[in-house]
Design a protein around this motif. Structure first.
Motif, PDB file in Angstrom:
ATOM      1  N   PRO A 124      31.040 121.080  82.913  1.00 39.24           N
ATOM      2  CA  PRO A 124      31.852 121.771  83.925  1.00 39.24           C
ATOM      3  C   PRO A 124      31.275 121.588  85.329  1.00 39.24           C
ATOM      4  CG  PRO A 124      30.529 123.323  82.686  1.00 39.24           C
ATOM      5  CD  PRO A 124      30.360 122.007  82.004  1.00 39.24           C
ATOM      6  N   GLU A 125      32.133 121.240  86.284  1.00 44.44           N
ATOM      7  CA  GLU A 125      31.714 121.048  87.672  1.00 44.44           C
ATOM      8  C   GLU A 125      32.658 121.799  88.602  1.00 44.44           C
ATOM      9  OE1 GLU A 125      31.502 116.937  88.555  1.00 44.44           O
ATOM     10  OE2 GLU A 125      29.959 116.495  87.058  1.00 44.44           O
ATOM     11  N   ASP A 126      32.078 122.538  89.518  1.00 41.61           N
ATOM     12  CA  ASP A 126      32.832 123.242  90.564  1.00 41.61           C
ATOM     13  C   ASP A 126      33.960 124.089  89.988  1.00 41.61           C
ATOM     14  OD1 ASP A 126      31.222 122.005  92.463  1.00 41.61           O
ATOM     15  OD2 ASP A 126      32.555 120.252  92.539  1.00 41.61           O
ATOM     16  N   LEU A 135      33.671 128.253  79.048  1.00 43.01           N
ATOM     17  CA  LEU A 135      33.179 126.988  78.496  1.00 43.01           C
ATOM     18  C   LEU A 135      31.782 127.145  77.903  1.00 43.01           C
ATOM     19  CD1 LEU A 135      34.406 124.434  81.196  1.00 43.01           C
ATOM     20  CD2 LEU A 135      35.365 124.847  78.922  1.00 43.01           C
ATOM     21  N   GLU A 136      30.929 127.902  78.576  1.00 40.87           N
ATOM     22  CA  GLU A 136      29.580 128.119  78.042  1.00 40.87           C
ATOM     23  C   GLU A 136      29.629 128.872  76.711  1.00 40.87           C
ATOM     24  OE1 GLU A 136      27.611 130.140  81.173  1.00 40.87           O
ATOM     25  OE2 GLU A 136      27.444 128.362  82.469  1.00 40.87           O
ATOM     26  N   PRO A 161      44.542 133.857  83.321  1.00 42.16           N
ATOM     27  CA  PRO A 161      44.814 132.617  84.072  1.00 42.16           C
ATOM     28  C   PRO A 161      43.699 131.583  83.899  1.00 42.16           C
ATOM     29  CG  PRO A 161      45.221 134.557  85.435  1.00 42.16           C
ATOM     30  CD  PRO A 161      44.529 135.038  84.197  1.00 42.16           C
ATOM     31  N   SER A 162      42.463 132.039  83.786  1.00 41.01           N
ATOM     32  CA  SER A 162      41.345 131.104  83.631  1.00 41.01           C
ATOM     33  C   SER A 162      41.442 130.363  82.313  1.00 41.01           C
ATOM     34  CB  SER A 162      40.013 131.859  83.712  1.00 41.01           C
ATOM     35  OG  SER A 162      39.842 132.463  84.972  1.00 41.01           O
ATOM     36  N   LEU A 163      41.749 131.082  81.240  1.00 42.35           N
ATOM     37  CA  LEU A 163      41.873 130.461  79.933  1.00 42.35           C
ATOM     38  C   LEU A 163      43.057 129.500  79.910  1.00 42.35           C
ATOM     39  CD1 LEU A 163      40.642 130.421  77.110  1.00 42.35           C
ATOM     40  CD2 LEU A 163      42.118 132.333  76.484  1.00 42.35           C
ATOM     41  N   ARG A 164      44.154 129.898  80.530  1.00 36.88           N
ATOM     42  CA  ARG A 164      45.337 129.034  80.567  1.00 36.88           C
ATOM     43  C   ARG A 164      45.048 127.764  81.369  1.00 36.88           C
ATOM     44  NH1 ARG A 164      50.378 131.670  83.311  1.00 36.88           N
ATOM     45  NH2 ARG A 164      49.906 133.243  81.718  1.00 36.88           N
ATOM     46  N   ALA A 169      44.181 121.906  81.615  1.00 35.72           N
ATOM     47  CA  ALA A 169      43.360 120.795  82.080  1.00 35.72           C
ATOM     48  C   ALA A 169      42.799 119.961  80.934  1.00 35.72           C
ATOM     49  CB  ALA A 169      42.213 121.336  82.939  1.00 35.72           C
ATOM     50  N   GLY A 170      42.955 120.441  79.699  1.00 31.46           N
ATOM     51  CA  GLY A 170      42.451 119.701  78.552  1.00 31.46           C
ATOM     52  C   GLY A 170      41.004 119.947  78.240  1.00 31.46           C
ATOM     53  N   ALA A 171      40.356 120.858  78.963  1.00 28.68           N
ATOM     54  CA  ALA A 171      38.938 121.151  78.710  1.00 28.68           C
ATOM     55  C   ALA A 171      38.772 122.036  77.481  1.00 28.68           C
ATOM     56  CB  ALA A 171      38.323 121.831  79.919  1.00 28.68           C
TER      57      ALA A 171
END
Length: 817
Positions: A124-126, A135-136, A161-164, A169-171
């Protein structure tokens, strides 16, 4: 050309409750009657849906695709799918509420979501802190994480919204699976934990008063079902859960046989049933109607003990011979044991059973057996009308006048109306059977809309019982019993001497129906409902029969502090106690909701009574109808007046039916029968006509009263109910509904005959903490009337101020307000 599906989705608000078009992905074998999952709403949240129909569409640019197919084969046939639309329009329920009603509860499924870190995603970046945290968390797991686990761990909302954003984004990969609901195949039992045998063994846990009651009960009983523990200790499930968590009690399960009845083979041939000339004529008429090739309806009207069951048993055998199935409905679970035994005797494992007394797994298995053709006869209560028989030849409603055929929850259907629709779609015969038909059904028969078939005599040598009306106002003040007259006690004693059996009807459960302060007259009432609490000796508690609230009786009056409290009013528990004192040699069986909670308890109790293990049954209305015990020669009706004066226009009809039916349990064999009706109003004509078993005279009186006051069958009655926690809001909402209904009616529906009663408070203003108001509309329940009601309902739900107050529409309303 691409195929599309018309789909109704679950949990749609009334504004969005309609069939939607979805694109069927290529290769997905979607068919009408199958469940699917679809994206719904602006957020494309996945929901379940039912496919109503398929079509071809040229413009698919704006259509969303079906996400997944839940069922490999359709659950609902075309005629059951048409019922979904019928229930929605006629009972004002949601589309998916109708779908759930047609399916067995055990067949339900649930969606589960999981999340995992995409394997090819870089570090993960920025990213915003919340997305980095997600993600962590997922990086630390080696497998997909369930949605509820992820949300709880990070304190996120399902619409985060963060999870969506991470999923888009495919992450993060979001996966969906459909799981079959866990079926209730085992009985939950409770016992004390190892090393604990009494209350004194618990030293490291602080025990509350309610928990103490549970421990003392288990110390005495050893083990019990969770339901029994909650009832006899007067506690909720959470109390037992806390004890289990503290290590004081232990849950375990007892295996329950999944099939409700063992596989049986027919032992007798229905064609060998001996029929009287009257029965034979009725049988021939029913066969002609069933073979006519078009929808028919008939009313089999016969006195109690006239052999109506034998007539439709023979008719069923005739229909089975031509490959047609039959649905047989009874109004209550208590009536199914004897009925099922008779059907198994003649038709063996071709019989399936559907009622709420079965576990979800058993009901689902029976439902599948019917759908797959393994059973051609369905016996059950109200919900059996939806049985998935492929080819119906006849639908029977036994004791068709009973109010239990009407659903009081959404969808608010009457089984008679649904049966009429199903019979029409199968070109089948609808057979209504009763010794006391509903006034509406008998009116239709008199008008020629139903074929009227009569059985005027009891079968064989049996005669109608002699009936005596006892005036309780003349009983001595120092009588041996406050519930049983001296005459009835003497008759019970005579029956014991003659080794004959007796049935006593008292439509009140519990011990005392009223607890009142002798000084200030304050009544022990339910804090959640506008009703008095009933005292039960079985658990020593005051109980509310509406919301289930329980409490210990106060030693002093909470209002004035007086110690003088009067326990009055007799229920079945008190009469049972009096019988044991007055007739100590009698073997007494009490049957009410408290003694029939266990599975198959009705079967066991009735089998024991039939085998002669008991001399007297004292019970509520479950002992009053449809039962056949040859050795019963005495029936007593206690407190007849309580059934006569309810606040609705059907009260006399229901009271007459109840009295006539219970009196008809006596003298059904070669022994003469007699009945005694105890009342403080012996002059009431309903009691006199029931004593004479004179339905025709009662009908003539009642139909004229209905005509004068304009009640069904001379109009339709639609009820509108409102409920909420704030009384003023409920009252205001009901008046707003009335004002808008009147505005629509005068502007665009002035041709409709309408008469509105109310709004006003319900007979019981408050139940389970919610205030209730109601209104009724006398009308003709046609398409335009339904359109008017739907418009007003949709307007009501569009008003944000009405959200705290729920609304329902009842198309068959019986209150006279």
């Amino acid at each position: 050309m691409p195929q599309t599906a018309q789909i109704v989705v679950e949990n749609a608000t009334i504004h969005f409750d309609k069939p939607y078009s979805y694109l069927i992905p290529e290769g997905m074998p979607v068919r009408p009657g199958c469940r699917v999952t679809v994206p719904f709403g602006a957020g494309n949240r996945t929901r379940f849906g039912m496919v109503l129909a398929l079509s071809e569409s040229g413009d698919i640019s704006r259509l969303k695709p079906v996400a997944s197919l839940v069922d490999a084969r359709p659950l609902l046939s075309p005629d059951l799918l048409s019922l979904v639309e019928w229930l929605h329009e006629h009972t004002f329920c949601g589309y998916y509420d109708a779908v759930r009603t047609l399916l067995p509860p055990g067949i339900g499924v649930e969606l589960k979501y999981t999340y995992e870190r995409a394997k090819d995603a870089g570090p993960p970046e920025d990213l915003p802190p919340e997305q980095q945290q997600i993600l962590e968390y997922l990086n630390g797991r080696g497998k997909p994480v369930r949605e509820e686990t992820l949300l709880a761990a990070l304190g996120l909302d399902a619409e985060s919204p963060s999870l969506r954003a991470l999923c888009e984004a495919g992450a993060v990969i979001k996966s969906q699976e459909v799981r079959q609901r866990v079926l209730d195949e085992k009985l939950v039992m409770v016992r004390l934990a190892d090393g604990i045998t009494e209350l004194g063994d618990i030293t490291d846990v602080k025990i509350t008063a309610k928990q103490k009651a549970v421990v003392e009960l288990l110390a005495q009983a050893g083990q019990a079902t969770l339901k029994e523990v909650c009832y006899f200790a007067g506690v909720g499930k959470t109390v037992v859960d806390r004890l289990e968590k503290a290590g004081v009690t232990h849950y375990f399960t007892r295996e329950v046989y999944r099939s409700p009845y063992e596989v049986r083979t027919a032992r007798e041939d229905a064609s060998a049933l001996s029929l009287s000339d009257e029965q034979q004529a009725a049988y021939r008429t029913l066969c002609e109607l069933a073979d006519s090739g078009k929808p028919q309806a008939a009313l089999l009207y016969g006195v109690t003990g006239s052999g109506k069951t034998e007539v439709f048993l023979r008719t069923i055998q005739h229909l089975l011979g031509s490959g047609r199935g039959v649905i047989v409905m009874v109004p209550e679970i208590s009536l199914t044991p004897q009925m099922i035994e008779r059907f198994h005797r003649y038709f063996g494992d071709r019989v399936a059973v559907l009622h709420s007394g079965l576990t979800m797994g058993e009901r689902m298995d029976e439902w599948k057996r019917i759908r797959d053709g393994g059973a051609q006869i369905v016996v059950g209560t109200r919900s059996a009308v939806f049985a998935p028989l492929a080819r119906i030849g006849m639908i029977v409603m036994d004791e068709e006048q009973e109010a239990t055929y009407k659903s009081e929850m959404s969808p608010r259907y009457h089984a008679r109306d649904v049966a009429r629709v199903r019979a029409a779609s199968h070109n089948a015969l609808l057979l209504l059977a009763s010794a006391t038909p509903s006034v509406e059904s008998f009116y239709r028969a008199k008008q020629g809309r139903y074929h009227l078939i009569q059985l005027k005599n009891r079968f064989g040598a049996a005669k109608l019982p002699d009936v005596t009306i006892l005036d309780m106002s003349t009983q001595a003040l120092n009588a041996a019993s406050g519930s049983l007259s001296a005459e009835l006690i003497g008759q019970l004693r005579q029956n014991l001497e003659n080794s004959e059996q007796s049935i006593l009807l008292l439509n009140r459960r519990g011990y005392n129906t009223l607890v009142k302060c002798s000084i200030c007259s304050a009544v022990a009432g339910c804090p959640n409902c506008s009703v008095a609490l009933t005292y039960h000796t079985a658990n020593g508690l005051l109980m509310c029969h509406y919301c289930g609230y329980t409490a210990r009786p106060d030693e002093t009056c909470p209002t004035c502090g007086s110690k003088f409290r009067r326990f009055s009013g007799a229920g079945t528990q008190k009469v049972e106690e009096e019988l044991r004192e007055l007739l100590p040699q009698a073997r007494v069986l009490r049957m009410d909701m408290d003694t029939t909670m266990a599975r198959f308890s009705h079967e066991k109790h009735f089998a024991d009574f039939s085998a002669g293990k008991y001399d007297i049954i004292i019970g509520t209305q479950m002992v009053a109808k449809g039962l056949d015990f040859p050795n019963v020669t005495l029936v007593g009706v206690l407190s007849a007046d309580s059934s006569l004066y309810a606040q609705d226009y059907c009260s006399f009809e229901r009271a007459f039916s109840l009295f006539t039916q219970v009196v008809g349990r006596s003298g059904r064999s070669d022994k003469a029968g007699r009945a005694y009706i105890q009342t403080f109003t012996p002059e009431n004509p309903v009691i006199a006509l029931a004593a004479m078993q004179d339905y025709d005279s009662f009908y003539e009186s009642e139909i004229e009263n209905r005509r004068i006051h304009l009640y069904p069958p001379f109009c339709d009655m639609v009820g509108i109910g409102f409920s909420g926690i704030d009384r003023a809001e409920v009252q205001a909402a009901s008046r707003q509904f009335l004002a808008q209904f009147a505005a629509f009616a005068s502007a665009e529906y002035s041709d409709l005959p309408l008469r509105v009663l109310g709004p006003c408070e319900s007979a019981i203003p408050r139940i389970s903490g919610k205030y209730r108001w109601r209104m009724a509309v006398k009308c003709t329940f046609g398409a335009r009337t339904r359109e008017l009601l739907w418009r007003t309902v949709r307007w009501y739900h569009a008003q944000s101020r009405n959200r705290p107050v729920s609304l329902y529409v009842d198309p068959r309303y019986e209150s006279s307000i």
